[in-house]
Design a protein around this motif. Structure first.
Motif, PDB file in Angstrom:
ATOM      1  N   CYS A  19       0.573  -1.136   0.022  1.00  0.00           N
ATOM      2  CA  CYS A  19       0.107   0.107   0.293  1.00  0.00           C
ATOM      3  C   CYS A  19       0.731   1.106  -0.577  1.00  0.00           C
ATOM      4  CB  CYS A  19      -0.958   0.252   0.995  1.00  0.00           C
ATOM      5  SG  CYS A  19      -1.628   1.839   1.364  1.00  0.00           S
ATOM      6  N   ALA A  20       0.340   2.383  -0.997  1.00  0.00           N
ATOM      7  CA  ALA A  20       1.633   3.841  -1.002  1.00  0.00           C
ATOM      8  C   ALA A  20       1.556   4.113   0.687  1.00  0.00           C
ATOM      9  CB  ALA A  20       0.726   4.188  -1.841  1.00  0.00           C
ATOM     10  N   VAL A  21       0.124   4.103   1.292  1.00  0.00           N
ATOM     11  CA  VAL A  21      -0.185   4.860   2.288  1.00  0.00           C
ATOM     12  C   VAL A  21       0.625   4.805   3.140  1.00  0.00           C
ATOM     13  CG1 VAL A  21      -1.923   6.002   3.728  1.00  0.00           C
ATOM     14  CG2 VAL A  21      -2.139   5.666   1.270  1.00  0.00           C
TER      15      VAL A  21
ATOM     16  N   ARG B 165       0.578  -5.258   2.847  1.00  0.00           N
ATOM     17  CA  ARG B 165       0.241  -6.020   1.570  1.00  0.00           C
ATOM     18  C   ARG B 165      -0.626  -6.316   0.908  1.00  0.00           C
ATOM     19  NH1 ARG B 165       4.866  -6.372  -1.314  1.00  0.00           N
ATOM     20  NH2 ARG B 165       3.760  -7.325  -2.426  1.00  0.00           N
ATOM     21  N   MET B 166      -0.871  -5.601  -0.249  1.00  0.00           N
ATOM     22  CA  MET B 166      -1.824  -6.332  -0.559  1.00  0.00           C
ATOM     23  C   MET B 166      -2.613  -6.618  -1.892  1.00  0.00           C
ATOM     24  SD  MET B 166      -2.950  -1.747  -0.533  1.00  0.00           S
ATOM     25  CE  MET B 166      -4.643  -2.554  -1.672  1.00  0.00           C
ATOM     26  N   THR B 167      -3.106  -7.449  -2.622  1.00  0.00           N
ATOM     27  CA  THR B 167      -3.085  -8.381  -3.357  1.00  0.00           C
ATOM     28  C   THR B 167      -4.307  -7.730  -5.353  1.00  0.00           C
ATOM     29  OG1 THR B 167      -5.451  -9.463  -3.559  1.00  0.00           O
ATOM     30  CG2 THR B 167      -3.444 -10.896  -2.288  1.00  0.00           C
ATOM     31  N   GLY B 168      -3.627  -8.001  -5.608  1.00  0.00           N
ATOM     32  CA  GLY B 168      -4.558  -6.885  -7.619  1.00  0.00           C
ATOM     33  C   GLY B 168      -6.563  -7.642  -6.920  1.00  0.00           C
TER      34      GLY B 168
ATOM     35  N   SER C 264      -6.188  -3.155   4.172  1.00  0.00           N
ATOM     36  CA  SER C 264      -6.587  -4.148   4.676  1.00  0.00           C
ATOM     37  C   SER C 264      -6.287  -3.130   5.873  1.00  0.00           C
ATOM     38  CB  SER C 264      -6.610  -5.747   4.792  1.00  0.00           C
ATOM     39  OG  SER C 264      -5.036  -5.220   4.745  1.00  0.00           O
ATOM     40  N   GLY C 265      -5.028  -2.637   5.900  1.00  0.00           N
ATOM     41  CA  GLY C 265      -4.046  -1.707   7.056  1.00  0.00           C
ATOM     42  C   GLY C 265      -5.001   0.083   7.329  1.00  0.00           C
ATOM     43  N   CYS C 266      -4.600   0.874   6.352  1.00  0.00           N
ATOM     44  CA  CYS C 266      -4.871   1.591   6.332  1.00  0.00           C
ATOM     45  C   CYS C 266      -6.491   1.990   5.664  1.00  0.00           C
ATOM     46  CB  CYS C 266      -4.551   2.615   6.236  1.00  0.00           C
ATOM     47  SG  CYS C 266      -4.114   2.826   4.135  1.00  0.00           S
TER      48      CYS C 266
END
Length: 121
Positions: free
Chosen positions: A103-105, A109-112, A118-120
């Motif tokens: 995540c850029a923020v 970890r994220m999937t397509g 889910s973090g922020c």
């Protein structure tokens, strides 16, 4: 004792004949095994001779179609191997992409397939 001697002699002859028959069966089976081994070695010999003689014009003369055919098959095989390598690279890239990204923020970890982080959130 003549009759008993004749019976014993007949049994001995029968036993010897059976032994010869068994020996012959074993030898024929061994010949079959050796023929299979020979058949397995013949292509290796042919491939070895091709590699050793493909640049010798005297040996190629009169066999051009055979040598050209083998060269054509080799070239097509190499092209197939190149395409397999490209497919493997694409699969590896897809697996890396599917494994996700950060995540850029917040860096989670994220999937397509994720619609939001889910973090922020």
């Amino acid at each position: 004792m003549g009759f008993l001697d004749n019976v014993t002699s007949a049994v001995n002859r029968g036993t010897a004949a059976a032994g010869r028959g068994a020996d012959k069966i074993k030898l024929n089976a061994r010949i079959g095994e050796l023929n299979k081994q020979r058949q397995g070695l013949a292509p290796q010999r042919g491939a070895s001779l091709y590699e050793a003689t493909r640049n010798d014009t005297a040996l190629v003369s009169g066999r051009e179609a055979l040598y050209e055919g083998i060269a054509r098959v080799d070239a097509e095989r190499e092209e197939c191997q190149r395409q397999i390598a490209a497919i493997d690279e694409q699969a590896a890239a897809a697996a890396t992409a599917a494994a996700g990204f950060a995540c850029a923020v917040c860096g989670a970890r994220m999937t397509g397939a994720d619609l939001f982080c889910s973090g922020c959130g």
